[in-house]
Write an enzyme that holds these catalytic residues in place. Structure first.
Site, PDB file in Angstrom:
ATOM      1  N   LYS A  66      60.789  80.393  50.124  1.00 10.22           N
ATOM      2  CA  LYS A  66      60.892  81.825  50.461  1.00 10.22           C
ATOM      3  C   LYS A  66      60.648  82.100  51.946  1.00 10.22           C
ATOM      4  CE  LYS A  66      59.584  83.667  45.928  1.00 10.22           C
ATOM      5  NZ  LYS A  66      58.694  84.574  45.216  1.00 10.22           N
ATOM      6  N   ASN A  87      63.216  86.616  48.786  1.00 17.54           N
ATOM      7  CA  ASN A  87      63.601  86.048  47.485  1.00 17.54           C
ATOM      8  C   ASN A  87      65.047  86.380  47.122  1.00 17.54           C
ATOM      9  OD1 ASN A  87      63.484  88.704  46.641  1.00 17.54           O
ATOM     10  ND2 ASN A  87      62.177  88.319  44.884  1.00 17.54           N
ATOM     11  N   GLY A 130      48.390  85.084  49.219  1.00 16.33           N
ATOM     12  CA  GLY A 130      49.503  84.178  49.501  1.00 16.33           C
ATOM     13  C   GLY A 130      50.826  84.941  49.465  1.00 16.33           C
ATOM     14  N   TYR A 218      53.453  84.025  34.302  1.00 16.14           N
ATOM     15  CA  TYR A 218      53.865  84.256  32.920  1.00 16.14           C
ATOM     16  C   TYR A 218      54.000  82.903  32.229  1.00 16.14           C
ATOM     17  CZ  TYR A 218      58.160  83.284  35.393  1.00 16.14           C
ATOM     18  OH  TYR A 218      59.080  82.703  36.220  1.00 16.14           O
TER      19      TYR A 218
HETATM   20  P1  NDP Z   1      50.743  80.834  47.241  1.00 12.82           P
HETATM   21  O1  NDP Z   1      50.575  79.368  47.199  1.00 12.82           O
HETATM   22  O2  NDP Z   1      51.489  81.462  48.363  1.00 12.82           O
HETATM   23  O3  NDP Z   1      49.286  81.546  47.253  1.00 12.82           O
HETATM   24  C1  NDP Z   1      48.284  81.081  46.421  1.00 12.82           C
HETATM   25  C2  NDP Z   1      47.122  82.100  46.399  1.00 12.82           C
HETATM   26  O4  NDP Z   1      46.309  81.762  45.281  1.00 12.82           O
HETATM   27  C3  NDP Z   1      46.224  82.052  47.629  1.00 12.82           C
HETATM   28  O5  NDP Z   1      45.743  83.337  47.872  1.00 12.82           O
HETATM   29  C4  NDP Z   1      45.102  81.101  47.179  1.00 12.82           C
HETATM   30  O6  NDP Z   1      43.881  81.319  47.840  1.00 12.82           O
HETATM   31  C5  NDP Z   1      44.973  81.521  45.742  1.00 12.82           C
HETATM   32  N1  NDP Z   1      44.420  80.489  44.868  1.00 12.82           N
HETATM   33  C6  NDP Z   1      44.976  79.296  44.523  1.00 12.82           C
HETATM   34  N2  NDP Z   1      44.175  78.643  43.658  1.00 12.82           N
HETATM   35  C7  NDP Z   1      43.081  79.420  43.460  1.00 12.82           C
HETATM   36  C8  NDP Z   1      41.902  79.302  42.690  1.00 12.82           C
HETATM   37  N3  NDP Z   1      41.669  78.216  41.916  1.00 12.82           N
HETATM   38  N4  NDP Z   1      41.008  80.318  42.703  1.00 12.82           N
HETATM   39  C9  NDP Z   1      41.214  81.403  43.467  1.00 12.82           C
HETATM   40  N5  NDP Z   1      42.321  81.591  44.237  1.00 12.82           N
HETATM   41  C10 NDP Z   1      43.243  80.598  44.232  1.00 12.82           C
HETATM   42  O7  NDP Z   1      51.356  81.232  45.814  1.00 12.82           O
HETATM   43  P2  NDP Z   1      52.242  82.525  45.497  1.00 12.82           P
HETATM   44  O8  NDP Z   1      51.585  83.676  46.119  1.00 12.82           O
HETATM   45  O9  NDP Z   1      53.666  82.250  45.810  1.00 12.82           O
HETATM   46  O10 NDP Z   1      52.174  82.608  43.875  1.00 12.82           O
HETATM   47  C11 NDP Z   1      51.048  83.110  43.197  1.00 12.82           C
HETATM   48  C12 NDP Z   1      51.376  83.318  41.719  1.00 12.82           C
HETATM   49  O11 NDP Z   1      52.288  84.397  41.551  1.00 12.82           O
HETATM   50  C13 NDP Z   1      52.018  82.107  41.029  1.00 12.82           C
HETATM   51  O12 NDP Z   1      51.404  81.946  39.759  1.00 12.82           O
HETATM   52  C14 NDP Z   1      53.468  82.527  40.849  1.00 12.82           C
HETATM   53  O13 NDP Z   1      54.060  81.933  39.729  1.00 12.82           O
HETATM   54  C15 NDP Z   1      53.329  84.032  40.658  1.00 12.82           C
HETATM   55  N6  NDP Z   1      54.550  84.799  40.967  1.00 12.82           N
HETATM   56  C16 NDP Z   1      55.157  85.535  39.961  1.00 12.82           C
HETATM   57  C17 NDP Z   1      56.287  86.278  40.206  1.00 12.82           C
HETATM   58  C18 NDP Z   1      56.929  87.059  39.079  1.00 12.82           C
HETATM   59  O14 NDP Z   1      58.074  87.521  39.240  1.00 12.82           O
HETATM   60  N7  NDP Z   1      56.258  87.272  37.969  1.00 12.82           N
HETATM   61  C19 NDP Z   1      56.900  86.345  41.542  1.00 12.82           C
HETATM   62  C20 NDP Z   1      56.184  85.571  42.543  1.00 12.82           C
HETATM   63  C21 NDP Z   1      55.052  84.827  42.243  1.00 12.82           C
HETATM   64  P3  NDP Z   1      43.504  80.546  49.222  1.00 12.82           P
HETATM   65  O15 NDP Z   1      44.149  81.364  50.318  1.00 12.82           O
HETATM   66  O16 NDP Z   1      42.030  80.568  49.254  1.00 12.82           O
HETATM   67  O17 NDP Z   1      44.075  79.167  49.109  1.00 12.82           O
END
Ligand code: NDP
Length: 272
Positions: A66, A87, A130, A218
């Site tokens: 993305k 996206n 993220g 999901y």
């Molecule tokens: P990124 O890798 O960009 O970001 C990950 C985020 O999750 C960061 O803020 C990270 O924190 C945090 N994180 C990861 N592991 C943990 C943990 N164990 N405890 C607390 N925080 C954690 O991922 P995305 O933002 O792209 O995706 C996030 C979710 O959203 C995914 O599950 C994805 O499938 C879902 N999604 C769903 C969509 C939909 O249409 N339903 C569309 C887009 C995404 P840190 O900065 O500290 O590492």
């Protein structure tokens, strides 16, 4: 020849987008084909350019491309500009590529239209900073909640995101450890913790009585965060399937100028 669309990602076999767009096309009578493309991790840009050179009309872009799609686009919609992630790619009449991000509108439409959730005036906690959180934060703020707190495991990332939202509404940032003693009407999980069946380290008791929980992730089984929401007696504990279909519908609308009905497609996917 039918108009050609696709989703590009790596991995890509799991993507539900072909099924969703085939259902939209059938429902609206639009003549199109929609494929999956396994993007090359090194040569993603070449794959995109080739797709459009060969007559492709539009692409959905998913993990991990993305941000590269955002860099590749010749022009950006407002949401994509803010999210620094794309996206949806559209080929414009002059051959240039326009990048859009439909995640925010997808989430807001799922909450407000499909589930009748009132965002205006409510206290919202957004977990994560993220790509997904960046994609939805500005759209949530546009709904004028009483409060939006963005909390992340790495609090400095939440701080940076909030700084970029300056002037757009009432929004604060924090770490997960700052949540003790606070209460929210809606808690949205935009972290990737669920990929390991985990939830972010948040305290119990932060969901207000009658509050809602929404997990962007999901799955065919209740996600870890949906299960947490139930344990907190959430009035509704929802996963991100509706958002997935809504963000796809917005892409379809951008490409075809026709807005498909999402409810029957959500019902088909939920049943499956
Ligand atoms: P990124 O890798 O960009 O970001 C990950 C985020 O999750 C960061 O803020 C990270 O924190 C945090 N994180 C990861 N592991 C943990 C943990 N164990 N405890 C607390 N925080 C954690 O991922 P995305 O933002 O792209 O995706 C996030 C979710 O959203 C995914 O599950 C994805 O499938 C879902 N999604 C769903 C969509 C939909 O249409 N339903 C569309 C887009 C995404 P840190 O900065 O500290 O590492």
């Amino acid at each position: 020849m039918r108009n050609r669309y696709a989703v590009i990602g790596n991995p890509i076999e799991h993507s539900k987008s072909p099924q969703i767009h085939a259902a939209f096309a059938k429902q609206t009578g639009e003549k199109l084909v929609y494929e999956r493309i396994l993007g090359d991790l090194q040569y993603f840009e070449r794959d995109v350019i080739r797709f459009f050179q060969q007559g492709g009309r539009g692409l959905n872009v998913t993990v991990p491309f993305k941000v590269r799609a955002w860099q590749l686009a010749d022009m950006l919609g407002r949401e994509a500009q803010f999210a620094e992630a794309v996206n949806t790619l559209l080929r414009m009449p002059d051959g240039s590529l326009r990048g859009e991000n439909t995640d925010g509108i997808g989430l807001v439409r799922d909450l407000t239209i499909n589930h009748h959730c009132l965002l205006n005036g409510s206290r919202i906690l957004l977990l994560g900073a993220g790509g997904a959180a960046k994609g939805v934060a500005a759209s949530l703020l546009e709904q004028e909640p009483a409060q939006l707190l963005i909390a992340n495991r790495t609090s400095s990332s939440a701080q940076q995101l909030v700084q970029r939202l300056a002037g757009q509404g009432s929004v604060e940032w924090g770490g997960l450890e700052d949540l003790e003693g606070r209460q929210f009407d809606l808690i949205i999980n935009a972290t990737a913790a669920g990929l390991n069946a985990e939830i972010p380290a948040i305290p119990d008791g932060i969901l207000a009585p009658g509050g809602w929980v929404y997990d962007l992730m999901y799955s065919s089984e209740p996600t870890a965060f949906v299960t947490w929401g139930r344990s907190q007696r959430a009035a509704k504990s929802l996963d991100g399937l509706g958002m997935l279909v809504e963000q796809a519908a917005e892409s379809f609308f951008l490409w075809r100028g026709v807005r498909p009905e999402t409810a029957p497609v959500i019902a088909i996917l939920s049943a499956a």
